[in-house]
Design a protein around this motif. Structure first.
Motif, PDB file in Angstrom:
ATOM      1  N   TRP A 448     133.339  -9.842  87.166  1.00  0.00           N
ATOM      2  CA  TRP A 448     131.970  -9.848  86.641  1.00  0.00           C
ATOM      3  C   TRP A 448     131.808  -9.068  85.342  1.00  0.00           C
ATOM      4  O   TRP A 448     130.731  -9.059  84.749  1.00  0.00           O
ATOM      5  N   VAL A 449     132.871  -8.416  84.872  1.00  0.00           N
ATOM      6  CA  VAL A 449     132.795  -7.642  83.632  1.00  0.00           C
ATOM      7  C   VAL A 449     132.607  -8.591  82.445  1.00  0.00           C
ATOM      8  O   VAL A 449     133.237  -9.650  82.376  1.00  0.00           O
ATOM      9  N   HIS A 450     131.734  -8.194  81.530  1.00  0.00           N
ATOM     10  CA  HIS A 450     131.473  -9.010  80.348  1.00  0.00           C
ATOM     11  C   HIS A 450     131.519  -8.124  79.113  1.00  0.00           C
ATOM     12  O   HIS A 450     130.843  -7.088  79.045  1.00  0.00           O
ATOM     13  N   ARG A 451     132.330  -8.518  78.150  1.00  0.00           N
ATOM     14  CA  ARG A 451     132.454  -7.753  76.904  1.00  0.00           C
ATOM     15  C   ARG A 451     131.435  -8.241  75.894  1.00  0.00           C
ATOM     16  O   ARG A 451     131.341  -9.442  75.606  1.00  0.00           O
ATOM     17  N   THR A 452     130.670  -7.334  75.341  1.00  0.00           N
ATOM     18  CA  THR A 452     129.684  -7.661  74.312  1.00  0.00           C
ATOM     19  C   THR A 452     129.921  -6.761  73.105  1.00  0.00           C
ATOM     20  O   THR A 452     130.631  -5.745  73.208  1.00  0.00           O
ATOM     21  N   PRO A 453     129.319  -7.092  71.954  1.00  0.00           N
ATOM     22  CA  PRO A 453     129.464  -6.209  70.784  1.00  0.00           C
ATOM     23  C   PRO A 453     128.929  -4.806  71.034  1.00  0.00           C
ATOM     24  O   PRO A 453     129.301  -3.862  70.328  1.00  0.00           O
ATOM     25  N   LYS A 454     128.058  -4.654  72.029  1.00  0.00           N
ATOM     26  CA  LYS A 454     127.478  -3.340  72.334  1.00  0.00           C
ATOM     27  C   LYS A 454     128.212  -2.627  73.464  1.00  0.00           C
ATOM     28  O   LYS A 454     127.735  -1.625  73.985  1.00  0.00           O
ATOM     29  N   GLY A 455     129.359  -3.169  73.871  1.00  0.00           N
ATOM     30  CA  GLY A 455     130.133  -2.526  74.914  1.00  0.00           C
ATOM     31  C   GLY A 455     130.326  -3.418  76.120  1.00  0.00           C
ATOM     32  O   GLY A 455     129.715  -4.480  76.238  1.00  0.00           O
ATOM     33  N   ASP A 456     131.183  -2.989  77.036  1.00  0.00           N
ATOM     34  CA  ASP A 456     131.483  -3.768  78.234  1.00  0.00           C
ATOM     35  C   ASP A 456     130.412  -3.574  79.298  1.00  0.00           C
ATOM     36  O   ASP A 456     129.944  -2.451  79.526  1.00  0.00           O
ATOM     37  N   GLN A 457     130.032  -4.657  79.933  1.00  0.00           N
ATOM     38  CA  GLN A 457     129.090  -4.623  81.055  1.00  0.00           C
ATOM     39  C   GLN A 457     129.874  -4.748  82.362  1.00  0.00           C
ATOM     40  O   GLN A 457     130.596  -5.725  82.552  1.00  0.00           O
ATOM     41  N   PRO A 458     129.731  -3.807  83.290  1.00  0.00           N
ATOM     42  CA  PRO A 458     130.411  -3.953  84.581  1.00  0.00           C
ATOM     43  C   PRO A 458     129.855  -5.099  85.411  1.00  0.00           C
ATOM     44  O   PRO A 458     130.552  -5.651  86.257  1.00  0.00           O
ATOM     45  N   MET A 459     128.586  -5.460  85.163  1.00  0.00           N
ATOM     46  CA  MET A 459     127.955  -6.607  85.807  1.00  0.00           C
ATOM     47  C   MET A 459     127.230  -7.393  84.727  1.00  0.00           C
ATOM     48  O   MET A 459     126.339  -6.862  84.067  1.00  0.00           O
ATOM     49  N   VAL A 460     127.606  -8.634  84.530  1.00  0.00           N
ATOM     50  CA  VAL A 460     127.180  -9.401  83.368  1.00  0.00           C
ATOM     51  C   VAL A 460     125.659  -9.522  83.249  1.00  0.00           C
ATOM     52  O   VAL A 460     124.947  -9.744  84.219  1.00  0.00           O
ATOM     53  N   ASN A 461     125.198  -9.371  82.020  1.00  0.00           N
ATOM     54  CA  ASN A 461     123.837  -9.726  81.625  1.00  0.00           C
ATOM     55  C   ASN A 461     123.948 -10.458  80.298  1.00  0.00           C
ATOM     56  O   ASN A 461     123.974  -9.847  79.229  1.00  0.00           O
TER      57      ASN A 461
END
Length: 546
Positions: A448-461
């Motif tokens: 469920w981890v999602h990498r974004t330009p603002k950092g990694d999300q442990p649970m995707v949004n």
């Protein structure tokens, strides 16, 4: 992770209680499969094509040591191309259907996966550039058959609403609510679903995660557009449930690669997973956004102490209470005074019909699975999670949570049987292969981890991705479709999510919200299916700029 949480994640697919179905034993046909089979004289086998030789060499490069003999398992794209005519609602046109697989490649042009799809292209006598829509369901682990046979494709299965569909034979009809009069259509099955699987030395579970899934489906879209010379077509992306998580991220992922969509259509939104799953430990955020959806369901079933005459004025009142006093009470946690707890429980009873003592015992926090079990408990009935208009017998009234979804049980077999009959029969593809309508192991192993330009999300949004796409692409428009009686992705949670994208002033005006008197798969409700058709037509007409 609780059983309900696991089931809830999988339930984002749209309808989910069915095992994979096996196809017939006839091998898939290639292009021209509409022609009747004719005896052919024996002839020498043709030499492999240049593409087949190249793919074999690329696979051989990937496979090392004792696995070198596996290079012979060439990842070969297959397809069945058939011609059709559709006459519905005063409209008549010809179209080509292509059921097949497409081999996607990595940045070094090495094959990594075989993605399944069904494409419909209308014969346009007027010429010009037709819009092109890509669509998928969610899960994670769901194939695209639900949207395909429910509303978007040229055929649809007839199901009962809101009760159990009678046993087979099931009925399939020409779909007057499909999109082919406005747009060509490509239904996508991600890796692990349908016939899609990893190739060469790759494994399916490499794709079982937020970011690998975004990447692989994006590669399919880019490659399909390139292979079919559709670069100048107005482009649309439609996702349902977890497909909205995927879709919101893909529009931004491809935007960064100079690929733009005219419109994104989100059906039953699950972009912010934490906003819809209170089962995550310590997550209080969803309870306030559940309340208006619970109120809508209680209103539908006439379980309110005082039944309002109309739904929307009532929901306006509940929304205000949920965002104000109820949220304030939840923020106090264990420190909430007894008198306030009593008052809030009384108001929740007024809005949901649940007993005051039950609400206090639940600490004012009622998860979705508990609500579906409790609302009609006195009648020994369970309401649907995907669509709370559907009701089934309760197996064990002493349980805390409902243990099945009456809507899934009511329509699942009909959808699966109708699709597989159509896929193997009229589309003449997939015979001899196992088509996975829903692959539960995908959801069980999902990362469920999602990498974004603002950092990694442990649970995707992926609302973060959507916000960036809206800000940086001034042409992008978004259409959001909500069912009032959807408890899997509640409309009130979607309202919260769309109000918390962090958009600059004015940008949010490019997001349109539509509501239906149905559930997660609003298209099983005939009036909602007709309204969905009108809403999609208007959205495409206003954004295609042909």
């Amino acid at each position: 992770m609780s059983n309900w949480w696991s089931a809830g994640i999988i339930a984002l697919a749209g309808a989910l209680n069915w095992a994979a179905a096996a196809g017939a034993q006839e091998p898939p046909r290639a292009e021209g499969a509409t022609e009747a089979a004719k005896p052919q004289p024996a002839r020498a086998p043709e030499p492999p094509s240049a593409q087949a030789v190249l793919l074999g060499q690329l696979c051989k490069i990937d496979i090392k040591g004792e696995k070198k003999d596996q290079w012979m398992r060439l990842p070969k794209a297959e397809s069945s191309v058939t011609q059709h005519h559709l006459t519905v609602g005063g409209r008549s046109f010809d179209y080509t259907a292509t059921a097949g697989t497409l081999i996607i490649r990595d940045d070094e042009d090495k094959p990594i996966a075989s993605i399944g799809y069904v494409a419909y292209v209308r014969h346009d006598a007027k010429g010009g550039v037709r819009p092109l829509m890509f669509a998928f369901n969610g899960g994670p682990g769901s194939s695209s058959l639900w949207l395909h046979m429910g509303v978007l494709g040229p055929k649809r299965v007839v199901v009962s609403d809101p009760g159990p569909t009678p046993a087979g034979p099931y009925r399939t009809v020409d779909n007057e609510f499909g999109v082919l009069d406005r747009s060509d259509l490509v239904m996508i099955d991600p890796v692990g679903t349908g016939l899609a699987h990893a190739v060469c030395d790759h494994k399916d579970d490499e794709f079982f995660g937020v970011d690998p899934d975004i990447d692989s489906v994006s590669r399919f879209i880019m490659q399909y557009v390139s292979d079919n010379n559709r670069w100048t077509s107005p482009k649309y992306l439609l996702g349902e449930s977890y497909g909205t998580t995927r879709g919101a991220a893909i529009v931004n992922y491809l935007r960064e690669r100079a690929f733009a969509f005219n419109g994104l259509i989100l059906v039953s939104v699950a972009t912010d997973i934490e906003a819809i799953f209170a089962e995550l430990p310590g997550n209080d955020r969803p309870y306030a956004v559940y309340l208006p959806a619970y109120a809508a369901v209680a209103w539908y079933h006439h379980m309110l102490p005082t039944q309002p005459a109309a739904l929307e004025p009532f929901l306006t009142e509940v929304r205000a209470y949920a965002a104000g006093p109820f949220t304030a009470a939840l923020l106090k946690g264990d420190a909430i005074p007894d008198a306030e707890r009593e008052a809030v429980a009384g108001k929740m009873h007024e809005y949901t019909g649940l007993p005051v003592e039950y609400l206090k015992a639940a600490n004012l926090r009622v998860a979705q699975g508990a609500f579906t079990h409790e609302l009609l408990k006195a009648q020994h009935k369970t309401v649907g999670r995907l669509d709370a208009r559907f009701v089934g017998a309760t197996m064990d009234p002493l349980e805390k949570y409902s243990d099945y979804d009456p809507q899934s049980a009511a329509i699942g077999a009909a959808f699966a049987a109708a699709f597989l009959d159509y896929y193997h029969g009229e589309l003449r593809f997939g015979q001899g292969s196992t088509y996975r309508t829903t692959n539960y192991s995908v959801g069980e192993h999902w990362k469920w981890v999602h990498r974004t330009p603002k950092g990694d999300q442990p649970m995707v949004n992926s609302g973060v991705d959507l916000a960036e796409a809206l800000v940086k692409d001034a042409n992008l428009r978004v259409l959001v479709l909500n069912g009032y009686y959807d408890l899997a992705t509640p409309f009130s949670a979607t309202e919260y999510v769309m109000a918390h994208l962090g958009l600059p002033a004015g940008v949010g005006s490019r997001i349109a919200m539509k509501y239906y008197e149905a559930g997660h798969m609003m298209y099983v409700h005939p009036p909602s299916m007709a309204k969905m058709k009108r809403d999609l037509d208007a959205f495409i007409d206003s954004t295609a700029r042909q």
